[in-house]
Motif scaffolding. Structure first.
Motif, PDB file in Angstrom:
ATOM      1  N   ARG A 184       0.925  -1.253   0.001  1.00  0.00           N
ATOM      2  CA  ARG A 184      -0.215   0.096  -0.224  1.00  0.00           C
ATOM      3  C   ARG A 184       0.697   1.242  -0.108  1.00  0.00           C
ATOM      4  NH1 ARG A 184      -4.211  -0.242   4.757  1.00  0.00           N
ATOM      5  NH2 ARG A 184      -4.595   1.959   3.571  1.00  0.00           N
ATOM      6  N   ALA A 185       1.892   1.302   0.670  1.00  0.00           N
ATOM      7  CA  ALA A 185       2.803   2.499   0.680  1.00  0.00           C
ATOM      8  C   ALA A 185       3.512   2.687  -0.691  1.00  0.00           C
ATOM      9  CB  ALA A 185       4.000   2.251   1.913  1.00  0.00           C
ATOM     10  N   LEU A 186       3.840   1.761  -1.249  1.00  0.00           N
ATOM     11  CA  LEU A 186       4.416   1.686  -2.436  1.00  0.00           C
ATOM     12  C   LEU A 186       3.428   2.311  -3.718  1.00  0.00           C
ATOM     13  CD1 LEU A 186       6.889   1.379  -4.577  1.00  0.00           C
ATOM     14  CD2 LEU A 186       5.989  -0.867  -4.954  1.00  0.00           C
ATOM     15  N   GLU A 187       2.149   1.703  -3.553  1.00  0.00           N
ATOM     16  CA  GLU A 187       1.164   2.293  -4.494  1.00  0.00           C
ATOM     17  C   GLU A 187       0.550   3.469  -4.230  1.00  0.00           C
ATOM     18  OE1 GLU A 187      -1.470  -1.014  -4.379  1.00  0.00           O
ATOM     19  OE2 GLU A 187      -0.147  -2.284  -5.669  1.00  0.00           O
ATOM     20  N   ALA A 188       0.677   3.886  -3.043  1.00  0.00           N
ATOM     21  CA  ALA A 188       0.315   5.323  -2.544  1.00  0.00           C
ATOM     22  C   ALA A 188       0.958   6.484  -2.996  1.00  0.00           C
ATOM     23  CB  ALA A 188      -0.208   5.426  -0.985  1.00  0.00           C
ATOM     24  N   GLY A 189       2.184   6.426  -3.544  1.00  0.00           N
ATOM     25  CA  GLY A 189       3.114   7.624  -3.501  1.00  0.00           C
ATOM     26  C   GLY A 189       2.569   8.106  -4.952  1.00  0.00           C
ATOM     27  N   ASN A 193       6.073  12.437  -3.432  1.00  0.00           N
ATOM     28  CA  ASN A 193       6.659  11.750  -2.556  1.00  0.00           C
ATOM     29  C   ASN A 193       6.986  10.465  -2.910  1.00  0.00           C
ATOM     30  OD1 ASN A 193       4.086  10.782  -2.776  1.00  0.00           O
ATOM     31  ND2 ASN A 193       3.252  11.143  -0.638  1.00  0.00           N
ATOM     32  N   VAL A 194       7.432   9.880  -4.015  1.00  0.00           N
ATOM     33  CA  VAL A 194       7.590   8.546  -4.545  1.00  0.00           C
ATOM     34  C   VAL A 194       8.672   8.073  -3.789  1.00  0.00           C
ATOM     35  CG1 VAL A 194       8.504   7.336  -6.558  1.00  0.00           C
ATOM     36  CG2 VAL A 194       6.538   8.919  -7.037  1.00  0.00           C
ATOM     37  N   ASN A 196      10.004   9.158  -0.828  1.00  0.00           N
ATOM     38  CA  ASN A 196       9.333   8.345   0.524  1.00  0.00           C
ATOM     39  C   ASN A 196       8.621   7.334   0.516  1.00  0.00           C
ATOM     40  OD1 ASN A 196      10.583  10.544   1.709  1.00  0.00           O
ATOM     41  ND2 ASN A 196       8.826  12.012   1.576  1.00  0.00           N
ATOM     42  N   SER A 197       7.703   7.139  -0.558  1.00  0.00           N
ATOM     43  CA  SER A 197       7.070   5.881  -0.576  1.00  0.00           C
ATOM     44  C   SER A 197       7.687   4.671  -0.693  1.00  0.00           C
ATOM     45  CB  SER A 197       6.002   6.002  -1.662  1.00  0.00           C
ATOM     46  OG  SER A 197       5.039   7.166  -1.481  1.00  0.00           O
ATOM     47  N   SER A 200       9.413   3.780   2.590  1.00  0.00           N
ATOM     48  CA  SER A 200       8.719   3.415   3.485  1.00  0.00           C
ATOM     49  C   SER A 200       8.226   1.891   3.129  1.00  0.00           C
ATOM     50  CB  SER A 200       7.336   4.237   3.571  1.00  0.00           C
ATOM     51  OG  SER A 200       7.696   5.366   4.160  1.00  0.00           O
ATOM     52  N   ALA A 201       8.212   1.719   1.933  1.00  0.00           N
ATOM     53  CA  ALA A 201       7.847   0.153   1.293  1.00  0.00           C
ATOM     54  C   ALA A 201       8.957  -0.675   1.587  1.00  0.00           C
ATOM     55  CB  ALA A 201       7.594   0.278  -0.164  1.00  0.00           C
TER      56      ALA A 201
END
Length: 245
Positions: A184-189, A193-194, A196-197, A200-201
């Motif tokens: 979800r963190a990867l797809e939410a960027g 904020n890529v 940061n995503s 986080s991922a």
């Protein structure tokens, strides 16, 4: 003369009857002793009673002491036989109880092999009761103690395994959760904020991998590898975007 002859004849007849009864009594006493020697007290007592009847019919009492002595011997033999029967019955009872206890031991071993420790413990308790009733050899009680010790060890091991399985299940669940959050963190960027995503991922994926390792579970390897490739692809796209800028 005729009266005297008649009296003499009557006396002779009485003597003959007494001699006959005395002989019969002697034979009955000998037979009674023979039956007593063979252990047949019932028949010996019956023959003794017949001998007494014969002597009373002949009005002879000179053998009363012998008959009383024989009667006492019969009583003593019967008492001894009863004591032996009681002892034999006790021994047979002990044997049966011991056999029943040994059957419980065998069943307890089978229950232990099947990891049914509750049943095994109950069977061992039943075996102990049987052995106590039978006053069984101490070796059988030692065998029960040894089996109970093995049951305790097995139960501790099973408890430890259950705790490990529960912990691994928990680690697996946590790993799946972190893997899902990483996705979800990867797809939410978005473009802003890529980076940061991706970071986080990657962090969440690392936490998920550690959880899977603790859980000794490889079923999620394919999903982990797929997400790693997606992260690498996202990093490559972000690098290209930055270079284009």
């Amino acid at each position: 003369i005729e009266a005297a002859l008649a009296q003499a004849h009557a006396l002779l007849h009485e003597i003959l009857i007494r001699v006959e009864c005395d002989g019969k009594a002697q034979t009955l006493v000998m037979s009674a002793r023979a039956r007593l020697g063979a252990g047949d007290c019932v028949q010996a007592r019956a023959l003794l009673q017949e001998a007494r009847t014969a002597l009373r019919r002949a009005q002879l009492t000179h053998q009363d002491a012998d008959l009383k002595g024989l009667a006492r011997e019969i009583d003593a033999t019967e008492q001894l036989q009863m004591e032996r029967l009681f002892c034999d019955a006790q021994e047979e009872r002990k044997r049966l109880l011991t056999n029943q206890g040994e059957v419980h031991l065998t069943d307890a071993s089978a229950a232990m092999a099947a990891l049914d420790m509750v049943k095994a413990r109950a069977l061992l308790q039943a075996a102990r009761v049987k052995f106590e009733q039978a006053a069984a050899p101490v070796q059988l009680f030692e065998e029960i103690s040894g089996m109970l010790q093995r049951i305790n060890e097995a139960e501790e091991l099973m408890q430890r395994k259950a705790e490990i399985q529960a912990q691994r299940h928990q680690d697996l669940s946590e790993g799946q959760l972190h893997l899902h959050e990483a996705r979800r963190a990867l797809e939410a960027g978005d473009e802003e904020n890529v980076a940061n995503s991706i970071l986080s991922a990657k962090a969440l994926l690392q936490v998920a991998k550690e959880a899977f390792w603790r859980a000794h579970n490889s079923a999620m390897d394919e999903q982990v590898e797929r997400l790693e490739k997606d992260i690498e692809l996202a990093q490559l796209h972000e690098q290209h975007r930055l270079e284009a800028c």
